[in-house]
Each structure stands twice: as C-alpha cells, then as structure tokens.
Design a protein around this motif. Structure first.
Motif, PDB file in Angstrom:
ATOM      1  N   UNK A   1      -4.891   3.925 -19.643  1.00 40.28           N
ATOM      2  CA  UNK A   1      -6.173   3.770 -20.650  1.00 40.28           C
ATOM      3  C   UNK A   1      -7.206   4.394 -20.011  1.00 40.28           C
ATOM      4  N   UNK A   2      -7.652   5.247 -20.895  1.00 38.39           N
ATOM      5  CA  UNK A   2      -9.060   6.052 -20.599  1.00 38.39           C
ATOM      6  C   UNK A   2     -10.153   5.286 -20.768  1.00 38.39           C
ATOM      7  N   UNK A   3     -11.143   5.015 -19.853  1.00 40.11           N
ATOM      8  CA  UNK A   3     -12.356   4.600 -19.867  1.00 40.11           C
ATOM      9  C   UNK A   3     -13.305   4.962 -19.118  1.00 40.11           C
ATOM     10  N   UNK A   4     -14.616   4.991 -19.496  1.00 40.78           N
ATOM     11  CA  UNK A   4     -15.744   5.170 -18.403  1.00 40.78           C
ATOM     12  C   UNK A   4     -16.496   3.899 -18.284  1.00 40.78           C
ATOM     13  N   UNK A   5     -16.980   3.738 -17.099  1.00 35.88           N
ATOM     14  CA  UNK A   5     -17.854   2.392 -16.898  1.00 35.88           C
ATOM     15  C   UNK A   5     -19.209   2.775 -17.803  1.00 35.88           C
TER      16      UNK A   5
ATOM     17  N   UNK B   1     -18.309  -2.342 -16.417  1.00 35.51           N
ATOM     18  CA  UNK B   1     -18.371  -1.804 -15.368  1.00 35.51           C
ATOM     19  C   UNK B   1     -16.875  -1.023 -14.858  1.00 35.51           C
ATOM     20  N   UNK B   2     -15.951  -1.592 -15.941  1.00 33.98           N
ATOM     21  CA  UNK B   2     -14.490  -0.875 -15.690  1.00 33.98           C
ATOM     22  C   UNK B   2     -14.248   0.371 -15.885  1.00 33.98           C
TER      23      UNK B   2
ATOM     24  N   UNK C   1      -1.456  -1.762 -13.902  1.00 33.31           N
ATOM     25  CA  UNK C   1      -2.924  -2.388 -13.774  1.00 33.31           C
ATOM     26  C   UNK C   1      -2.794  -3.697 -14.483  1.00 33.31           C
ATOM     27  N   UNK C   2      -3.363  -4.734 -13.981  1.00 35.39           N
ATOM     28  CA  UNK C   2      -3.658  -5.993 -14.567  1.00 35.39           C
ATOM     29  C   UNK C   2      -4.968  -5.894 -15.454  1.00 35.39           C
ATOM     30  N   UNK C   3      -5.055  -6.248 -16.920  1.00 37.22           N
ATOM     31  CA  UNK C   3      -6.128  -6.251 -17.623  1.00 37.22           C
ATOM     32  C   UNK C   3      -6.308  -7.590 -18.248  1.00 37.22           C
ATOM     33  N   UNK C   4      -7.869  -7.679 -18.900  1.00 41.70           N
ATOM     34  CA  UNK C   4      -7.907  -9.145 -19.463  1.00 41.70           C
ATOM     35  C   UNK C   4      -7.461  -8.908 -20.989  1.00 41.70           C
ATOM     36  N   UNK C   5      -6.930  -9.967 -21.434  1.00 43.16           N
ATOM     37  CA  UNK C   5      -6.363  -9.919 -22.679  1.00 43.16           C
ATOM     38  C   UNK C   5      -6.400 -11.160 -23.378  1.00 43.16           C
ATOM     39  N   UNK C   6      -7.124 -11.067 -24.652  1.00 42.54           N
ATOM     40  CA  UNK C   6      -7.451 -12.240 -25.469  1.00 42.54           C
ATOM     41  C   UNK C   6      -6.593 -12.299 -26.644  1.00 42.54           C
ATOM     42  N   UNK C   7      -5.695 -13.670 -26.745  1.00 42.84           N
ATOM     43  CA  UNK C   7      -4.692 -13.727 -27.981  1.00 42.84           C
ATOM     44  C   UNK C   7      -5.485 -13.893 -28.952  1.00 42.84           C
TER      45      UNK C   7
END
Length: 428
Positions: free
Chosen positions: A359-363, A409-410, A417-423
C-alpha cells in the motif's frame, strides 16, 4: 454552564493551523466543544432499546434472591460425603424452581432438587444427578467426596447485590440490558431524549430519486448514507433534501435546520473554490471554522455553532464526495453525536491484520483505506484493499467490511506488514 465556543477552544491550542490540521487535533477540538443534552424522559422498558441511560440503575433486590441450585441433582450437606466409600443418603423431599423446602435437612439426608430451586436449609452443596450411583424411592447412593462444599450452588446476590449498580448511566441499552432490568422488577427507565439532527446536501448538480437525470447531473447518494448512519445511532432525523448553490437558499436552510435540531450535518460546499459564500453565510450565523485536515479521503470540513431566532445547533459541514462524507462522519461527527446523546465513551476496538498487498503512502496525513478483513488458513487476521480508493467510489465502502487506518506518520506498507483495522460492523 454553556459549552465553550470553537474559537475559545482553538485559542488554547498551540500550533493551530486551519489549513494543516491533523485528524487528532480536529477530533480534540470537536470533543471539547460538545456536551450532552440535558433533557431526560422515562420510558416503558420495552421501548427503551437503543436509548441512552440517563441515570444509574441500582438493584433494589438481591439476584438471585436466595441461594439456589445450578444443576438438577441432590441438595446435600458436604460433610456427609467425607467417608472413604460410597455414601447412602435418605431422600426427604423434592423441590423445584418456585418452591421452598419447608424443613431443615439433617445429617444423612438430602433433597431431590431442580435447577433454580432455592437451597433447602442445612444444605450447602448440589451433587449432579449423573454422579449418583443408585437411586430408590427413599434413598440415593453417591461416591465418597463426589463434591466439595458449595459445588453447583448459586449464592444469594451472586449476580447483583441489593443497593449496587446494575447498569451505569451513559449505556446504550442492548437486549441483554432489558432482560437485566426486568430481572430487577423495574418497569420504566430514565433515558436521554433523542438527539435531533437535520441534514441536507448542497449542489446544483444533485437530483433526488424520482427526478429526471439531466446531463451533467448525478443522483444524491449522500443523504441516503447519512440517513442510514444517523438512523443507526438512534437520532431523530430531519431530512431537508437538496439545497442549491445559492447564498440565500443556503442561509434559509441553515436557519431552519438550527431552529429545529441540535445538530446540522451538510454534505458538499466546503471545498476550496466552493466555500466563499458558505463562509459568509456561516459567519453571519455563528462561529464556524473551515479546516483542511491532513487526511484522505475527506480533507475539507467545517465545524462550529450556528444560531437563528434564539435557537442554536452544532454544525458539521462534510465534503461532498460519497466516501469522504462517510469517513468524516464516522471519525468526527459520530463521536460528537454519541457524546451529545450522553453515551459512555465508545472507543471501538482497532485490530491488527497482515496486509495482503503493498500500500503506497507518504507520511504527513492519515489515510482511511477500504478493506476486506478475513483469516488465512491458520486463522491469522489478514486484510486486502477493495480496489480503487477514490473518494467518489462509493462501491468501495459497500464492498468493504473494515477500514484500514494508516496513521499520520506512517510510510508505505509492504505485503505481510501488520496494519490497523477498524471493523465496519462496529460503526454501522
């Protein structure tokens, strides 16, 4: 004591920049501004599902009212089971739930007992019927030491003791809560009144269902998602339709909304290039701030308090793109509405799951990606993105069962990689 204004809250923040606000800063401002509504009403228990409890429910009785049996079996004195070989006991009675064995049980005696029946005087233990060796009409034989003192006995007040809180104020009442309150003999409960929320969409290009779709126009989907989200929260809803891009029409709609509701939610009209007359109207009506929040989707948002003819309401001006309006509602408006409803803090659990792809992302901004949460063959949580993540792709929300939260900041995420997930089920 009146709630502080947005300007007063902001004046106490260091580094406040409306054009570069983090998600956490915006959430903090909203949280500090709003307060619970004061009005309370008493409802019959059957009509209280989903309402917010306004006072603690104090148990007027012990639950259970007496020591009782947790099993079908025999009520005994544990001391009678201490021999080294099988023990013969005389059966001196039978008792069921709703009955009371009148006489005290003496040494060498027992009572046939059913689940829920009060413990006979003198008995302290229940031996389940399947542990019994032999049974006659008058006697029963049990193995030695088949049970310890207190086995299979529910103690008086074990569930709730008289005078202790059964449920605390601020709880959104669930089916189990109705049963718990009923078990205390309470027929009516005090709840906060429903929050009144008015909402409308803005834009000349929007058409309501049933209208012809002219060239360059689209059907208004935002009012339907907003309706669903507000309905799930248990709000009283005032749907004000579509308001055209016109200063006078917007002012009239906002005045009517704040005169009839506690909260006003709008979608569209707060982006760069659209908000000039919107700012002017809202400046006339109250204290409203326009923000550019470091998030995707949902960067533009307005928040503040407006008033008309002595009535006031909190305003959430959400973006117009379908996904952006849902994300900003979930992560800003929803928590504020729950607070105004008097609900206890509702911190939804964030899970950790392995990303199935890069997953592409900039801080420098928080991103909310729509995902599908599942388990691999070993039962380990994993998540994949639904596909294209544009803020106008409402299908990405419809297909998703979770939101992947990539923090401010990610950096980019690698597969595995582990990511935060909200059901999403916790939200909707």
């Amino acid at each position: 004591m009146p709630s502080p204004s947005v300007s007063e809250i902001i004046s106490c923040l260091s580094g406040y920049d409306p054009d570069a606000l983090t998600v956490e800063q915006a959430q903090q401002i909203v949280r500090q501004c709003v307060a619970p509504v004061d009005s309370v009403e008493r409802l019959a228990l059957r009509t209280a599902l989903g309402r917010v409890l306004a006072e603690d429910i104090i148990s007027p009785i012990n639950v259970p009212a007496q020591d009782n049996s947790a099993m079908d079996g025999y009520a005994v004195r544990a001391v009678d089971l201490l021999g080294e070989g099988p023990v013969d006991l005389r059966v001196v009675g039978h008792t069921h739930a709703g009955m009371v064995h009148e006489s005290a049980v003496k040494a060498g005696e027992c009572v046939r007992i059913m689940t829920g029946a009060p413990m006979p005087e003198g008995c302290d233990t229940v031996v389940p019927q399947e542990f019994v060796l032999t049974v006659t009409e008058t006697t029963v034989t049990m193995p030695a030491a088949v049970a310890k003192v207190g086995d299979n006995r529910r103690l008086q007040g074990e569930d709730l003791r008289e005078g202790t809180p059964a449920l605390l104020k601020g709880r959104i009442l669930r089916p189990a809560d109705l049963g718990l309150i009923a078990s205390l003999g309470i027929a009516e409960v005090p709840v906060r009144r429903r929050l009144r929320v008015a909402f409308f969409s803005t834009g000349n290009e929007l058409r309501s269902l049933g209208e012809p779709l002219d060239p360059g126009c689209v059907y208004d989907s935002n009012r339907y998602t907003l309706y669903g989200m507000l309905q799930r929260l248990g709000c009283d809803i005032l749907d004000m339709g579509v308001v055209r891009d016109d200063e006078a029409a917007l002012e009239a709609a906002l005045r009517s909304a704040c005169e009839n509701a506690d909260v006003v939610v709008t979608s569209g009209g707060v982006s760069v290039g659209e908000a000039d007359y919107t700012k002017q109207v809202m400046a006339r009506l109250g204290d409203v701030k326009f923000w550019k929040i470091a998030m995707r989707p949902g960067r533009p948002m307005a928040f503040g308090r407006i008033a008309s003819n002595g009535k006031a309401a909190w305003l959430f001006g959400l973006p117009g793109n379908p996904v952006a309006v849902m994300v900003t509602f979930y992560f800003f408006a929803r928590v504020a509405l729950l607070r105004m409803m008097g609900a206890q803090s509702d911190q939804l659990p964030v899970l950790r799951a392995a990303s199935q792809s890069d997953i592409r992302k900039k801080p420098g901004r928080t991103e909310y990606q729509r995902g599908i949460l599942s388990q691999d063959s070993s039962g380990v949580p994993q998540v994949r993105i639904t596909g294209a993540q544009g803020s106008g792709i409402l299908r990405s929300m419809s297909e998703a069962n979770c939101i992947v939260i990539l923090s401010h900041q990610q950096d980019s995420v690698k597969a595995g990689d582990a990511v935060d997930v909200l059901a999403l089920e916790g939200l909707i």
